[in-house]
Design an enzyme around this catalytic site. Structure first.
Site, short mmCIF file in Angstrom:
data_model
loop_
_atom_site.label_atom_id
_atom_site.label_comp_id
_atom_site.label_asym_id
_atom_site.label_seq_id
_atom_site.Cartn_x
_atom_site.Cartn_y
_atom_site.Cartn_z
N HIS A 28 0.81 -1.21 0.00
CA HIS A 28 0.00 0.00 0.00
C HIS A 28 0.85 1.27 0.00
O HIS A 28 0.33 2.36 -0.24
CB HIS A 28 -1.00 0.00 1.16
CG HIS A 28 -0.42 0.25 2.51
ND1 HIS A 28 -0.18 -0.76 3.42
CD2 HIS A 28 -0.02 1.39 3.12
CE1 HIS A 28 0.31 -0.24 4.53
NE2 HIS A 28 0.42 1.06 4.37
N ASP A 82 0.00 -7.69 1.58
CA ASP A 82 0.32 -6.27 1.55
C ASP A 82 1.83 -6.04 1.58
O ASP A 82 2.32 -5.17 2.30
CB ASP A 82 -0.36 -5.53 2.71
CG ASP A 82 -0.30 -4.02 2.54
OD1 ASP A 82 -0.08 -3.57 1.40
OD2 ASP A 82 -0.46 -3.29 3.53
N SER A 123 4.76 2.57 7.85
CA SER A 123 4.43 1.45 6.98
C SER A 123 5.65 0.96 6.22
O SER A 123 6.33 1.73 5.55
CB SER A 123 3.36 1.86 5.97
OG SER A 123 2.09 1.57 6.44
#
Length: 534
Positions: free
Chosen positions: A151, A182, A259
């Site tokens: 993402h 992911d 992230s």
């Protein structure tokens, strides 16, 4: 002694006595004064002892050493992408971090669990229709390969990497992605002598272990936070698209921008890739989720070898063992443990092998199956084309079925297709003059959108700069009506558009999925005037 001698002696003794007396008085006066002052001070803080600053010594250097060791391996990732006004949520993996953008879901997990891309919240769009996003990554190979979240780099037009202590930004190329976990692998260009991080074993992690996170939260490079492992094997409820994600939970501070960065143990080894947070504010609340490195390593190895991850599937949907009524269903079928088959994909491997809805899978290749995780683990690890001996319980009787494992992405393209969905698997679309390509809805899509008794057509593509693009139609929208006329098929759209001429007003009634994880849809209207020329 003469009279005058005696007189001098007396004067000397008197002078000496006077000096002695004066000295005693001064000493007594000083003592009395000090005593009074001390008594006065002790009244303010009775029993207080002055603080003493010790000599500077290094009391603990464990975290310091880990930070120094790993910081060169952690990178800041910035991406740029062309952002259409109608596609802010580009996929289920690109989610806003501003809680106001997600709506109030009465405190449910949809409002609580967040992937994070834009660290400053709100829309990442810029006035020139270019969007930006920030994240982190970790160098895992000195040849320039970096592991991060999908993402973070999803649909990026440009990926740039910045290293700790280096003011330069380096372009990177996408090597491959895996949507179900992911994860993504990128390779940086123009930077040499990279320091790869050490890889740990996440299976060895225990609840209560110390953990460190390094990344770029809110855009602040090389930020180090520490905490403990709060839990293992965390899964997100009611989200089958995330069935391959079983997270490590940590209370090390993780925020938007972390992230893709690493979670580390006290040996400075990577034990996880920081992926998401649970929050009601969009920021840190002590509940962060990191994908175990053992899972990430398998994905990484597949990507660098094949450019993608191929998983096996037998084409069934099953009842999770912790779902309400699951135990009763098993017992009613005569099983104490196993996997209750809720749905069989038509034409899929299980269907061809004779497995039916309501069967309970109790063993594969002779090994007992206790729950869904075991089933998924065995099936997805089996190469596509190999045969599994699946034992099911039906009407109290055990029966074996030879099932040829298929490709998960092809059997369930809507959930797991991603970039692997082939052109042959996509229904052929029809281009209409509004600037869109439309396709019929499958039975599964009709059911998902609640349209079995109504119908509609799905927009598969929107031409850039077209009339449809201008008014806000987006890929994935479902057309329900045009100018008040219901749309149930591609032919309906063609028939309605044939009655329109340049300059006419057009009103679309659409259904748009606002949250893929919870399958929420919103009804909306879009309108505009057909251009007289283009």
């Amino acid at each position: 002694m003469s009279f005058f001698g005696k007189l001098r002696t007396q004067k000397l003794l008197s002078f000496t006595l006077m000096l002695f007396t004066l000295s005693i008085g001064i000493v007594l006066g000083t003592l009395i004064s000090s005593g009074v002052k001390a008594a006065k001070d002790n009244n303010q803080a009775p029993g207080a002892t002055p603080l003493v600053i010790p000599n500077p010594v290094e009391l603990s250097n464990a975290f310091t050493q880990i930070a120094k060791q790993v910081e060169p391996s952690v990178v800041n990732i910035s991406v740029t992408y062309i952002a259409k006004p109608t596609t802010r949520l580009r996929t289920g993996q690109r989610r806003q971090t501003n809680p106001d953008d997600e709506g109030d879901n009465n405190g449910g997990m949809d409002d609580f669990f967040r992937f994070f891309t834009n660290p400053f919240g709100g829309s990442p769009e810029m006035p020139n229709n270019k969007g930006t996003a920030l994240g982190s990554g970790v160098v895992v190979d000195g040849a320039g390969y970096i592991l991060t979240n999908n993402h973070v780099v999803d649909k990026a037009d440009r990926i740039q990497v910045k290293f700790f202590g280096d003011v330069n930004q380096y372009d990177a190329k996408l090597v491959g992605t895996d949507v179900p976990t992911d994860l993504a692998v990128i390779r940086v260009e123009g930077k040499h002598n990279l320091t790869p991080a050490k890889i740990g074993n996440s299976d060895a992690v225990q609840v209560g272990d110390w953990a460190m996170a390094i990344g770029s939260p809110l855009g602040f490079d090389a930020t180090v936070t520490a905490g403990i492992i709060s839990a293992k094997e965390r899964t997100m409820p009611d989200d089958s698209s995330m069935q391959f994600q079983h997270f490590l939970q940590t209370d090390a501070a993780i925020n938007p921008g972390n992230s893709g960065g690493p979670l580390l143990n006290m040996r400075g080894e990577v034990i996880g890739i920081n992926t998401a947070i649970a929050t009601r504010t969009g920021g840190y609340q002590g509940i962060g989720f990191s994908l175990p490195i053992n899972t990430a390593a398998v994905v990484y190895n597949d990507i660098i070898k094949n450019g993608k991850v191929t998983r096996g599937s037998i084409g069934i949907s099953f009842m999770p063992s912790d779902a309400p009524g699951a135990e009763a269903l098993l017992r009613s079928s005569g099983a104490s443990e196993g996997v209750f088959v809720k749905q069989v994909s038509a034409g899929g491997p299980a269907d061809k092998a004779g497995i039916k809805e309501g069967d309970v899978i109790v063993a594969i290749n002779g090994k007992n199956i206790r729950g869904g995780d075991e089933l998924i683990g065995m099936v997805t690890a089996t190469p596509v084309g190999n045969t599994l001996n699946v034992t099911v319980l039906r009407d109290g009787k055990r029966d074996d079925h030879k099932v040829v494992v298929g490709n998960l992405a092809q059997i369930f393209p809507d959930k797991f297709g991603g970039s692997e969905q082939t052109e042959q698997a996509k229904p052929e679309g029809t281009t209409v003059s509004f600037g869109i390509t439309i396709v019929p809805l499958t039975d599964r899509q009709l059911d998902s959108a609640g349209l079995k008794n109504r119908g509609g057509v799905r927009v598969s593509e929107v031409d850039s700069g077209s009339f449809a693009d201008d008014i806000g139609l987006a890929s994935g929208d479902i057309l329900l009506a045009i100018n008040g006329h219901d749309v149930g098929s591609v032919e309906d759209v063609k028939r309605i558009q044939a009655t329109l001429k340049p300059g006419d007003a057009v009103k679309f009634h659409i259904l748009r999925r606002t949250n893929p994880r919870t399958n929420e849809w919103t009804s909306d209207y879009l309108a505009g005037m057909l251009p007289t020329s283009r």
